[in-house]
Design a protein around this motif. Structure first.
Motif, PDB file in Angstrom:
ATOM      1  N   ALA A   1      -4.540   1.011   1.998  1.00  0.00           N
ATOM      2  CA  ALA A   1      -5.048  -0.269   1.501  1.00  0.00           C
ATOM      3  C   ALA A   1      -5.694  -0.128   0.126  1.00  0.00           C
ATOM      4  CB  ALA A   1      -6.052  -0.861   2.483  1.00  0.00           C
TER       5      ALA A   1
ATOM      6  N   LYS B   1      -6.009  -1.684  -5.157  1.00  0.00           N
ATOM      7  CA  LYS B   1      -7.316  -1.935  -5.765  1.00  0.00           C
ATOM      8  C   LYS B   1      -7.323  -1.420  -7.205  1.00  0.00           C
ATOM      9  CE  LYS B   1     -10.020  -1.657  -1.526  1.00  0.00           C
ATOM     10  NZ  LYS B   1     -11.172  -1.023  -0.881  1.00  0.00           N
TER      11      LYS B   1
ATOM     12  N   ASN C   1      -5.552   6.194   3.339  1.00  0.00           N
ATOM     13  CA  ASN C   1      -6.150   4.892   3.034  1.00  0.00           C
ATOM     14  C   ASN C   1      -5.202   4.062   2.174  1.00  0.00           C
ATOM     15  OD1 ASN C   1      -9.156   4.966   4.007  1.00  0.00           O
ATOM     16  ND2 ASN C   1      -8.674   6.991   3.199  1.00  0.00           N
TER      17      ASN C   1
ATOM     18  N   GLY D   1       0.818  -1.196   0.000  1.00  0.00           N
ATOM     19  CA  GLY D   1       0.000   0.000   0.000  1.00  0.00           C
ATOM     20  C   GLY D   1       0.857   1.253   0.000  1.00  0.00           C
TER      21      GLY D   1
END
Length: 152
Positions: free
Chosen positions: A127, A131, A125, A41
């Motif tokens: 994480a 994505k 964020n 991340g």
């Protein structure tokens, strides 16, 4: 506020996320050539290819490019265009009663303000980095512009 609400995820929500990811795949033919690993991340800057958006991290890199050359201006434009296109597509295919976020209308959210908010949110964020870009943008929008909080 423009009403873009819906209380629970449904099959239409899953279809929408799949459609957003498919649209991102079609729009980025170099997707399979990602050499940019973000396993932890990590949002440390790596200058992306001007046409490659492979993850939310690669979109973030385009949004934060920090010089005043023509490539940076192109990256910022691609960042804003990608972001705007996902919103437009979502609004076009999602019935108003099923929408998960409400964008401010008075005053409206500007492109630069949206990019700045996206960059700030990404920094808190990590994480989201791995994505798909479309999912990261959707997560950002639902976290920052929920309909219930907007009174929309």
């Amino acid at each position: 506020m423009q009403k873009i609400s819906g209380a629970t995820p449904s099959s239409s929500h899953a279809f929408l996320v799949a459609a957003l990811i498919a649209a991102a795949l079609v729009a980025t033919p170099a997707l399979a050539q990602d050499s940019d690993s973000t396993a932890g991340g990590d949002y440390s800057y790596k200058r992306p290819s001007p046409t490659t958006i492979t993850s939310f991290k690669s979109l973030y890199d385009m949004c934060v490019a920090s010089s005043d050359d023509s490539l940076t201006r192109s990256e910022h434009s691609l960042c804003v265009g990608y972001f705007s296109g996902l919103i437009d597509y979502y609004l076009a295919v999602t019935p108003p009663a099923s929408r998960q976020f409400c964008l401010p209308t008075n005053p409206p959210l500007t492109r630069d303000a949206a990019r700045d908010k996206l960059v700030l949110w990404a920094g808190t964020n990590p994480a989201a980095a791995n994505k798909p870009a479309a999912v990261g943008v959707y997560d950002f929008l639902t976290a920052n512009f929920p309909c219930a909080a907007s009174g929309g």
